[in-house]
Scaffold this motif. Structure first.
Motif, PDB file in Angstrom:
ATOM      1  N   PRO A   1       2.639  17.450  -0.385  1.00 48.50           N
ATOM      2  CA  PRO A   1       3.884  16.678  -0.341  1.00 48.50           C
ATOM      3  C   PRO A   1       4.228  16.083  -1.702  1.00 48.50           C
ATOM      4  O   PRO A   1       3.342  15.803  -2.512  1.00 48.50           O
ATOM      5  CB  PRO A   1       3.584  15.581   0.689  1.00 48.50           C
ATOM      6  CG  PRO A   1       2.096  15.448   0.671  1.00 48.50           C
ATOM      7  CD  PRO A   1       1.561  16.816   0.408  1.00 48.50           C
ATOM      8  N   SER A   2       5.519  15.914  -1.954  1.00 45.01           N
ATOM      9  CA  SER A   2       5.979  15.303  -3.202  1.00 45.01           C
ATOM     10  C   SER A   2       6.331  13.839  -2.938  1.00 45.01           C
ATOM     11  O   SER A   2       6.503  13.433  -1.785  1.00 45.01           O
ATOM     12  CB  SER A   2       7.205  16.043  -3.735  1.00 45.01           C
ATOM     13  OG  SER A   2       8.364  15.624  -3.039  1.00 45.01           O
ATOM     14  N   PRO A   3       6.477  13.032  -3.988  1.00 43.30           N
ATOM     15  CA  PRO A   3       6.851  11.628  -3.788  1.00 43.30           C
ATOM     16  C   PRO A   3       8.331  11.446  -3.459  1.00 43.30           C
ATOM     17  O   PRO A   3       8.758  10.347  -3.142  1.00 43.30           O
ATOM     18  CB  PRO A   3       6.518  10.987  -5.142  1.00 43.30           C
ATOM     19  CG  PRO A   3       6.641  12.097  -6.115  1.00 43.30           C
ATOM     20  CD  PRO A   3       6.174  13.323  -5.397  1.00 43.30           C
ATOM     21  N   ILE A   4       9.102  12.541  -3.497  1.00 44.25           N
ATOM     22  CA  ILE A   4      10.543  12.457  -3.259  1.00 44.25           C
ATOM     23  C   ILE A   4      10.825  12.516  -1.765  1.00 44.25           C
ATOM     24  O   ILE A   4      10.248  13.336  -1.050  1.00 44.25           O
ATOM     25  CB  ILE A   4      11.264  13.606  -3.974  1.00 44.25           C
ATOM     26  CG1 ILE A   4      10.959  13.565  -5.472  1.00 44.25           C
ATOM     27  CG2 ILE A   4      12.767  13.542  -3.738  1.00 44.25           C
ATOM     28  CD1 ILE A   4      11.355  14.804  -6.214  1.00 44.25           C
ATOM     29  N   SER A   5      11.696  11.655  -1.297  1.00 43.83           N
ATOM     30  CA  SER A   5      12.074  11.674   0.110  1.00 43.83           C
ATOM     31  C   SER A   5      13.579  11.480   0.233  1.00 43.83           C
ATOM     32  O   SER A   5      14.226  10.931  -0.649  1.00 43.83           O
ATOM     33  CB  SER A   5      11.344  10.565   0.881  1.00 43.83           C
ATOM     34  OG  SER A   5      11.666   9.289   0.365  1.00 43.83           O
TER      35      SER A   5
ATOM     36  N   HIS B   1      14.139   8.214  -7.089  1.00 42.56           N
ATOM     37  CA  HIS B   1      13.604   9.096  -8.119  1.00 42.56           C
ATOM     38  C   HIS B   1      14.746   9.769  -8.873  1.00 42.56           C
ATOM     39  O   HIS B   1      15.721  10.222  -8.265  1.00 42.56           O
ATOM     40  CB  HIS B   1      12.695  10.177  -7.506  1.00 42.56           C
ATOM     41  CG  HIS B   1      11.342   9.690  -7.126  1.00 42.56           C
ATOM     42  ND1 HIS B   1      11.023   9.327  -5.840  1.00 42.56           N
ATOM     43  CD2 HIS B   1      10.227   9.497  -7.866  1.00 42.56           C
ATOM     44  CE1 HIS B   1       9.758   8.933  -5.786  1.00 42.56           C
ATOM     45  NE2 HIS B   1       9.257   9.024  -7.013  1.00 42.56           N
TER      46      HIS B   1
ATOM     47  N   ILE C   1      15.395  12.994 -11.270  1.00 47.33           N
ATOM     48  CA  ILE C   1      14.698  14.269 -11.428  1.00 47.33           C
ATOM     49  C   ILE C   1      15.386  15.099 -12.508  1.00 47.33           C
ATOM     50  O   ILE C   1      16.596  15.350 -12.443  1.00 47.33           O
ATOM     51  CB  ILE C   1      14.689  15.056 -10.097  1.00 47.33           C
ATOM     52  CG1 ILE C   1      14.123  14.172  -8.971  1.00 47.33           C
ATOM     53  CG2 ILE C   1      13.871  16.338 -10.224  1.00 47.33           C
ATOM     54  CD1 ILE C   1      14.572  14.612  -7.606  1.00 47.33           C
TER      55      ILE C   1
END
Length: 263
Positions: free
Chosen positions: A60-64, A85, A87
């Motif tokens: 999983p990435s920290p982006i939601s 975030h 990007i």
């Protein structure tokens, strides 16, 4: 109430807490299992969609939350407001098309429509490859770009520059730009100012002020946020990107004539 009754009552009161904790734990395990399943499916889909992509790990990435696209100074950026975030990345679709580069090109084409070449300070031979340049006389990177253009011209790779002045970044940029435009030879004076030879008294004239005002309108309409900004082949380059400019010159270089055969 007897001691036994009190213990029983306490046990009954704590039962909802125990049941709630057990339900929360079960829910957590269920959520973890769902996330693990989703991650496994996503990894498999990545393998299937981009078959030539090799990667070592996956997770999983920290982006939601949703991701939005914005253009800043000719560069495409992405923002995820939920996780806050910002990007900087290149986004490709399943066919390998760089959607970020495509968006940049489309943005550059929109910007080109509001640029009037007749209002530019034209520098360089008319038949040379044309570049659109937004510059600031007080910007050190603009001065480095000026030296680059001069070096390339001496190598036989001149360009036709359509120059617009950006006067909102440095406080003395507008006065220097007006001085250049009010000089008998603006092209020669631009080279002098960019090399550091700035006179103590700067020229002023109505024509020069009008040029700076018109350039400011163009800068605002396009959204120029940094200098130098150069547009080559419809692509916006923010900053002195020497490698990109070298590639542009190589693409437009005139083929050398073959030597005549000796008799």
């Amino acid at each position: 109430m007897t001691r036994r009754t009190r213990h029983l009552a306490a046990a009954l009161l704590s039962l909802p807490v125990i049941l709630a904790s057990s339900a929360a734990l079960a829910q957590q395990k269920s959520d973890d299992a769902t996330l693990a399943t989703a991650a496994a499916e996503a990894e498999q889909q990545l393998h299937q969609t981009f078959t030539n992509l090799q990667f070592d790990d996956f997770g999983p990435s920290p982006i939601s939350g949703p991701i939005y696209q914005a253009s800043a100074g000719g560069r495409i950026i992405y923002f995820a407001p939920k996780s806050q975030h910002l990007i900087f990345a290149a986004v490709y679709n399943k066919d390998g098309v760089n959607l970020t580069a495509l968006a940049q090109e489309q943005g550059a084409q929109r910007k080109l429509k509001v640029i009037d070449p007749a209002k530019a300070l034209a520098i360089g031979p008319a038949g040379a490859p044309t570049v659109i340049e937004f510059t600031d006389p007080s910007c050190p990177y603009c001065q480095a770009l000026e030296r680059f253009w001069e070096a390339k011209a001496s190598e036989g790779k001149p360009v036709r520059r359509l120059v617009y002045f950006v006067s909102v970044i440095h406080p003395d940029a507008a006065s220097k730009a007006e001085h250049i435009m009010c000089s008998p030879d603006p092209q020669a004076e631009l080279k002098a100012v960019y090399s550091g030879r700035v006179p103590a008294t700067l020229r002023q004239c109505a024509q020069g002020r009008k040029k700076i005002e018109e350039d400011a309108k163009t800068v605002t309409a396009i959204g120029i946020s940094g200098t130098p900004t150069v547009i080559v082949d419809g692509k916006v380059l923010t900053g002195f990107q020497q490698a990109e400019l070298e590639a542009f010159l190589d693409r437009h270089a005139q083929p050398k004539a073959a030597p005549s055969a000796q008799r």
